[in-house]
Design a protein around this motif. Structure first.
Motif, PDB file in Angstrom:
ATOM      1  N   SER A  20     136.333   8.451 -20.762  1.00  0.00           N
ATOM      2  CA  SER A  20     135.713   9.426 -19.860  1.00  0.00           C
ATOM      3  C   SER A  20     134.275   9.715 -20.250  1.00  0.00           C
ATOM      4  O   SER A  20     133.392   9.842 -19.393  1.00  0.00           O
ATOM      5  CB  SER A  20     136.531  10.728 -19.868  1.00  0.00           C
ATOM      6  OG  SER A  20     137.863  10.490 -19.460  1.00  0.00           O
TER       7      SER A  20
ATOM      8  N   PHE B 235     130.795   9.251 -18.126  1.00  0.00           N
ATOM      9  CA  PHE B 235     129.744  10.259 -17.970  1.00  0.00           C
ATOM     10  C   PHE B 235     128.387   9.639 -18.301  1.00  0.00           C
ATOM     11  O   PHE B 235     127.397   9.839 -17.583  1.00  0.00           O
ATOM     12  CB  PHE B 235     130.006  11.452 -18.897  1.00  0.00           C
ATOM     13  CG  PHE B 235     130.925  12.484 -18.319  1.00  0.00           C
ATOM     14  CD1 PHE B 235     132.044  12.116 -17.567  1.00  0.00           C
ATOM     15  CD2 PHE B 235     130.707  13.835 -18.529  1.00  0.00           C
ATOM     16  CE1 PHE B 235     132.908  13.062 -17.035  1.00  0.00           C
ATOM     17  CE2 PHE B 235     131.553  14.796 -18.002  1.00  0.00           C
ATOM     18  CZ  PHE B 235     132.656  14.415 -17.258  1.00  0.00           C
TER      19      PHE B 235
ATOM     20  N   SER C  43     127.247   7.356 -15.566  1.00  0.00           N
ATOM     21  CA  SER C  43     126.659   8.076 -14.439  1.00  0.00           C
ATOM     22  C   SER C  43     125.208   8.435 -14.743  1.00  0.00           C
ATOM     23  O   SER C  43     124.328   8.299 -13.884  1.00  0.00           O
ATOM     24  CB  SER C  43     127.452   9.358 -14.147  1.00  0.00           C
ATOM     25  OG  SER C  43     126.850  10.095 -13.099  1.00  0.00           O
TER      26      SER C  43
ATOM     27  N   ILE D 232     128.106  14.248 -12.363  1.00  0.00           N
ATOM     28  CA  ILE D 232     129.485  13.745 -12.413  1.00  0.00           C
ATOM     29  C   ILE D 232     130.407  14.786 -13.039  1.00  0.00           C
ATOM     30  O   ILE D 232     131.561  14.931 -12.621  1.00  0.00           O
ATOM     31  CB  ILE D 232     129.566  12.393 -13.172  1.00  0.00           C
ATOM     32  CG1 ILE D 232     130.931  11.733 -12.911  1.00  0.00           C
ATOM     33  CG2 ILE D 232     129.344  12.572 -14.679  1.00  0.00           C
ATOM     34  CD1 ILE D 232     131.041  10.326 -13.462  1.00  0.00           C
TER      35      ILE D 232
ATOM     36  N   MET E 298     131.212  17.280 -10.286  1.00  0.00           N
ATOM     37  CA  MET E 298     132.110  16.706  -9.295  1.00  0.00           C
ATOM     38  C   MET E 298     133.537  16.581  -9.822  1.00  0.00           C
ATOM     39  O   MET E 298     134.506  16.794  -9.094  1.00  0.00           O
ATOM     40  CB  MET E 298     131.575  15.340  -8.854  1.00  0.00           C
ATOM     41  CG  MET E 298     130.254  15.397  -8.102  1.00  0.00           C
ATOM     42  SD  MET E 298     130.360  16.363  -6.574  1.00  0.00           S
ATOM     43  CE  MET E 298     131.430  15.314  -5.596  1.00  0.00           C
ATOM     44  N   VAL E 299     133.670  16.217 -11.103  1.00  0.00           N
ATOM     45  CA  VAL E 299     134.997  16.128 -11.712  1.00  0.00           C
ATOM     46  C   VAL E 299     135.645  17.512 -11.762  1.00  0.00           C
ATOM     47  O   VAL E 299     136.817  17.685 -11.404  1.00  0.00           O
ATOM     48  CB  VAL E 299     134.912  15.526 -13.136  1.00  0.00           C
ATOM     49  CG1 VAL E 299     136.230  15.709 -13.888  1.00  0.00           C
ATOM     50  CG2 VAL E 299     134.564  14.044 -13.058  1.00  0.00           C
TER      51      VAL E 299
ATOM     52  N   TRP F  31     128.849   3.793  -8.370  1.00  0.00           N
ATOM     53  CA  TRP F  31     128.906   5.129  -8.973  1.00  0.00           C
ATOM     54  C   TRP F  31     130.255   5.777  -8.678  1.00  0.00           C
ATOM     55  O   TRP F  31     130.845   6.421  -9.551  1.00  0.00           O
ATOM     56  CB  TRP F  31     127.781   6.033  -8.442  1.00  0.00           C
ATOM     57  CG  TRP F  31     127.815   7.376  -9.129  1.00  0.00           C
ATOM     58  CD1 TRP F  31     127.239   7.722 -10.310  1.00  0.00           C
ATOM     59  CD2 TRP F  31     128.540   8.542  -8.676  1.00  0.00           C
ATOM     60  NE1 TRP F  31     127.543   9.034 -10.625  1.00  0.00           N
ATOM     61  CE2 TRP F  31     128.343   9.559  -9.645  1.00  0.00           C
ATOM     62  CE3 TRP F  31     129.326   8.818  -7.555  1.00  0.00           C
ATOM     63  CZ2 TRP F  31     128.900  10.826  -9.522  1.00  0.00           C
ATOM     64  CZ3 TRP F  31     129.891  10.086  -7.440  1.00  0.00           C
ATOM     65  CH2 TRP F  31     129.680  11.074  -8.413  1.00  0.00           C
TER      66      TRP F  31
ATOM     67  N   TYR G 137     133.016   7.346 -11.093  1.00  0.00           N
ATOM     68  CA  TYR G 137     133.528   8.701 -10.874  1.00  0.00           C
ATOM     69  C   TYR G 137     135.051   8.747 -10.848  1.00  0.00           C
ATOM     70  O   TYR G 137     135.671   9.616 -11.490  1.00  0.00           O
ATOM     71  CB  TYR G 137     132.954   9.242  -9.563  1.00  0.00           C
ATOM     72  CG  TYR G 137     133.547  10.548  -9.123  1.00  0.00           C
ATOM     73  CD1 TYR G 137     133.411  11.691  -9.901  1.00  0.00           C
ATOM     74  CD2 TYR G 137     134.250  10.641  -7.915  1.00  0.00           C
ATOM     75  CE1 TYR G 137     133.956  12.904  -9.493  1.00  0.00           C
ATOM     76  CE2 TYR G 137     134.792  11.840  -7.508  1.00  0.00           C
ATOM     77  CZ  TYR G 137     134.648  12.976  -8.293  1.00  0.00           C
ATOM     78  OH  TYR G 137     135.196  14.158  -7.896  1.00  0.00           O
TER      79      TYR G 137
END
Length: 343
Positions: A97, A101, A104, A122, A125-126, A265, A269
């Motif tokens: 993860s 990040f 991104s 990102i 958004m997560v 992207w 994500y």
């Protein structure tokens, strides 16, 4: 209703697996295309193993008492060994993860935005999606994945049906390709368990398990076969590109390249989203805090870590992950036999 739930779960599984490495063509090149025409056989083997793995894990997840990946690990290997693999799985999901990040941030840098803005975007958004827990995860994946899949299929079909003045098709490098099919299936098994194990409570019937397995494997197989065929057609020219997918877009207008960049992207994500959710679902079994709070704290920890280089971390952990993944894959495939023996 059952078919729709099965479709949503299938799309979520695709979103967990597809990732930036898959969507960009880099994984396909490394694991399959570089072996030449024989790669279609190892790719088929990988998809068969993926189908078997998804079906068994969904079946296990639908049983009472399974709410996260630890429940699956415990059923596969017992409490003592599962405790060790629990820590390794947590590290795997965390590092994956964090790398997403960072990916991104790097992507936004290519678009002339700041690296920090890409990381914070990102992260936001997560967090927003995970406010709605598993429903948010499934809903956003159900929206993004058909679009992502459609764009990729358009690129591959257009490339395969058009005239391409590139290098000759790769014939092969003389190496046996089938082990790469097993390795690739194993590569995806841990994040798969992390997410699929949380979806069991959404299943209402065996029909949904079959729909989810067929949709996820069928979708991935269709994209993978067309991608591999396209990369084979492009030939050794693929080696000139960091992102093999862009080799197929040579001569395309800038607008199309921008669309594909956005799609990449979204692949980053969806992988980050699935990884963070897998960790949150595990931590929530330790603490009685709401999932949104756990998500927030976890994301705030991950943001500064994304600014560091992870080459050392990857060099140390990934060999361990390789052994972990192959071991877990073997246990999953053998589980129906051991389950019948136990009964």
């Amino acid at each position: 209703m059952a078919v729709w739930r099965g479709l949503k779960i299938g799309f979520t599984i695709i979103g967990t697996t597809i990732g930036a490495g898959f969507a960009s063509g880099r994984e396909m090149w490394e694991f399959f295309t570089s072996y030449g025409r024989d790669s279609q056989y190892s790719l088929s083997l990988a998809m068969v193993l993926f189908f078997v793995t998804v079906t068994i894990v969904l079946w296990m997840s639908a049983k009472p008492g399974i709410s996260n990946y630890y429940g699956i690990l415990r059923k596969l290997m017992g409490k003592r060994l599962a405790s060790i693999f629990d820590i390794l799985t947590m590290l795997y999901l965390l590092s994956m993860s964090i790398v997403m990040f960072a990916g991104s941030g790097a992507t936004f840098s290519e678009w002339n935005f700041s690296y920090a803005f890409g990381v914070f975007f990102i992260a936001l958004m997560v967090f927003l999606v995970l406010l709605f827990d598993v429903d948010g995860l499934m809903s956003i994946q159900s929206f993004i994945i058909p679009i992502l899949t459609g764009v990729l299929l358009f690129v591959y079909i257009k490339f395969l049906t058009g005239d391409y003045e590139g290098a000759q098709t790769i014939l092969g490098n003389g190496y046996v390709s089938w082990p790469s099919g097993i390795t690739y299936a194993a590569l995806n098994v841990v994040p798969l368990i992390a997410v699929v194990s949380t979806l069991g409570k959404e299943l209402r019937s065996k029909k949904e398990i079959w729909v989810s397995s067929i949709v996820s494997t069928g979708g991935l197989a269709l994209i993978a076969i067309l991608m591999n065929s396209s990369l084979l057609k492009a030939g050794h020219e693929i080696g000139l590109y960091e992102i093999p997918l862009f080799a197929l877009l040579k001569g395309y207008p800038t607008a199309m390249i921008v669309v594909v960049s956005v799609i990449l992207w979204f692949a980053i994500y969806t992988t980050a989203l699935s990884g963070v959710y897998g960790i949150v679902s595990r931590i929530s079994s330790w603490f009685k805090s709401p999932n949104w709070l756990i998500s927030l704290v976890l994301i705030l920890i991950m943001i500064p870590l994304s600014n560091f280089g992870f080459s050392t971390l990857v060099a140390v952990l990934y060999p361990i992950y390789g052994v972990l993944n192959l071991f877990v894959l073997a246990l999953i495939i053998l589980y129906p036999i051991s389950y019948k023996t136990e009964r």
